[in-house]
Write a protein that holds these residues in place. Structure first.
Motif, PDB file in Angstrom:
ATOM      1  N   ASN A  12     -27.904 -19.875  94.022  1.00  0.00           N
ATOM      2  CA  ASN A  12     -27.582 -20.343  91.759  1.00  0.00           C
ATOM      3  C   ASN A  12     -28.733 -20.468  90.671  1.00  0.00           C
ATOM      4  OD1 ASN A  12     -24.844 -20.978  93.116  1.00  0.00           O
ATOM      5  ND2 ASN A  12     -25.552 -22.937  93.690  1.00  0.00           N
ATOM      6  N   GLY A  13     -28.588 -20.995  89.653  1.00  0.00           N
ATOM      7  CA  GLY A  13     -29.559 -20.688  89.361  1.00  0.00           C
ATOM      8  C   GLY A  13     -30.027 -19.757  88.278  1.00  0.00           C
ATOM      9  N   ARG A  14     -28.570 -18.703  88.225  1.00  0.00           N
ATOM     10  CA  ARG A  14     -29.083 -17.348  86.945  1.00  0.00           C
ATOM     11  C   ARG A  14     -28.294 -17.288  86.174  1.00  0.00           C
ATOM     12  NH1 ARG A  14     -29.927 -16.041  92.446  1.00  0.00           N
ATOM     13  NH2 ARG A  14     -27.486 -15.016  92.642  1.00  0.00           N
ATOM     14  N   ASP A  15     -28.167 -18.073  85.427  1.00  0.00           N
ATOM     15  CA  ASP A  15     -27.791 -17.900  83.601  1.00  0.00           C
ATOM     16  C   ASP A  15     -28.074 -17.620  83.035  1.00  0.00           C
ATOM     17  OD1 ASP A  15     -25.539 -18.291  82.351  1.00  0.00           O
ATOM     18  OD2 ASP A  15     -25.518 -20.817  82.586  1.00  0.00           O
ATOM     19  N   SER A  16     -27.957 -17.016  82.257  1.00  0.00           N
ATOM     20  CA  SER A  16     -28.549 -16.071  81.189  1.00  0.00           C
ATOM     21  C   SER A  16     -28.167 -17.255  80.201  1.00  0.00           C
ATOM     22  CB  SER A  16     -27.935 -14.919  80.795  1.00  0.00           C
ATOM     23  OG  SER A  16     -26.348 -14.795  80.322  1.00  0.00           O
ATOM     24  N   ASN A  17     -29.351 -17.599  78.723  1.00  0.00           N
ATOM     25  CA  ASN A  17     -29.337 -17.261  77.836  1.00  0.00           C
ATOM     26  C   ASN A  17     -27.979 -17.284  76.258  1.00  0.00           C
ATOM     27  OD1 ASN A  17     -31.176 -19.418  78.186  1.00  0.00           O
ATOM     28  ND2 ASN A  17     -33.030 -18.177  78.068  1.00  0.00           N
ATOM     29  N   PRO A  18     -27.548 -18.111  75.809  1.00  0.00           N
ATOM     30  CA  PRO A  18     -26.937 -17.329  74.669  1.00  0.00           C
ATOM     31  C   PRO A  18     -28.066 -17.072  73.563  1.00  0.00           C
ATOM     32  CG  PRO A  18     -26.926 -20.065  74.537  1.00  0.00           C
ATOM     33  CD  PRO A  18     -27.609 -19.718  76.037  1.00  0.00           C
ATOM     34  N   LYS A  19     -27.052 -15.607  72.985  1.00  0.00           N
ATOM     35  CA  LYS A  19     -27.688 -14.666  72.727  1.00  0.00           C
ATOM     36  C   LYS A  19     -27.538 -15.351  71.076  1.00  0.00           C
ATOM     37  CE  LYS A  19     -29.394 -12.860  76.006  1.00  0.00           C
ATOM     38  NZ  LYS A  19     -30.445 -13.240  76.302  1.00  0.00           N
ATOM     39  N   TYR A  20     -26.849 -16.186  70.494  1.00  0.00           N
ATOM     40  CA  TYR A  20     -26.863 -15.765  69.323  1.00  0.00           C
ATOM     41  C   TYR A  20     -26.327 -14.785  68.365  1.00  0.00           C
ATOM     42  CZ  TYR A  20     -28.582 -20.417  70.703  1.00  0.00           C
ATOM     43  OH  TYR A  20     -29.191 -21.455  71.848  1.00  0.00           O
ATOM     44  N   LEU A  21     -24.932 -15.064  68.902  1.00  0.00           N
ATOM     45  CA  LEU A  21     -24.466 -13.431  68.140  1.00  0.00           C
ATOM     46  C   LEU A  21     -23.709 -13.749  66.420  1.00  0.00           C
ATOM     47  CD1 LEU A  21     -24.103 -10.553  70.842  1.00  0.00           C
ATOM     48  CD2 LEU A  21     -25.856 -10.839  69.753  1.00  0.00           C
ATOM     49  N   GLY A  22     -23.414 -12.999  66.519  1.00  0.00           N
ATOM     50  CA  GLY A  22     -22.146 -13.933  64.952  1.00  0.00           C
ATOM     51  C   GLY A  22     -22.670 -13.627  64.086  1.00  0.00           C
ATOM     52  N   VAL A  23     -21.786 -13.139  62.314  1.00  0.00           N
ATOM     53  CA  VAL A  23     -22.536 -13.392  61.441  1.00  0.00           C
ATOM     54  C   VAL A  23     -23.446 -14.936  60.840  1.00  0.00           C
ATOM     55  CG1 VAL A  23     -21.429 -13.127  58.870  1.00  0.00           C
ATOM     56  CG2 VAL A  23     -20.091 -12.166  61.065  1.00  0.00           C
ATOM     57  N   LYS A  24     -24.602 -14.089  60.237  1.00  0.00           N
ATOM     58  CA  LYS A  24     -24.690 -15.119  59.521  1.00  0.00           C
ATOM     59  C   LYS A  24     -25.521 -15.439  58.021  1.00  0.00           C
ATOM     60  CE  LYS A  24     -26.828 -15.364  63.611  1.00  0.00           C
ATOM     61  NZ  LYS A  24     -26.605 -15.756  64.575  1.00  0.00           N
ATOM     62  N   ARG A  41     -24.041  -6.703  68.800  1.00  0.00           N
ATOM     63  CA  ARG A  41     -24.197  -5.912  70.095  1.00  0.00           C
ATOM     64  C   ARG A  41     -23.073  -4.627  69.238  1.00  0.00           C
ATOM     65  NH1 ARG A  41     -27.791  -7.722  70.481  1.00  0.00           N
ATOM     66  NH2 ARG A  41     -28.218  -9.342  71.920  1.00  0.00           N
ATOM     67  N   GLY A  42     -24.366  -3.161  69.147  1.00  0.00           N
ATOM     68  CA  GLY A  42     -23.385  -1.923  69.547  1.00  0.00           C
ATOM     69  C   GLY A  42     -23.085  -1.942  67.726  1.00  0.00           C
TER      70      GLY A  42
END
Length: 92
Positions: A12-24, A41-42
């Motif tokens: 276990n222990g390989r969860d990635s950090n959130p990337k905070y995508l979206g409209v700002k 992304r894209g």
């Protein structure tokens, strides 16, 4: 009885950090030059006038103004532009 009791915890222990995508910054909001408008992304949304495209497809304002979302072109693509405030005041 051969049991491997705690073997699963090492996998276990390989969860990635959130990337905070979206409209700002949304349509109608005032932005300053350099403000990030969309993280994506894209190219879901394309860069219009006074909007730059970063190497990770982030859209950001090149000039101070107001955010404007629109659909145009033969493929009906989404574009985001930054319209200068003085320009919109004259048009109204």
């Amino acid at each position: 009885m051969a049991h491997k009791k705690a073997g699963g915890s090492t996998r276990n222990g390989r969860d990635s950090n959130p990337k905070y995508l979206g409209v700002k910054c949304f349509g109608g909001e005032k932005v300053e030059a350099g403000n990030i408008i969309i993280r994506q992304r894209g190219t879901h949304v394309h860069a219009g006038t006074n909007v730059g495209l970063g190497r990770d497809h982030t859209l950001y304002a090149l000039k101070d103004g107001m955010v404007l979302f629109e659909r145009k072109g033969a493929k009906n693509r989404s574009f985001v532009s930054v319209v200068e405030i003085a320009e919109t005041a004259i048009a109204s």
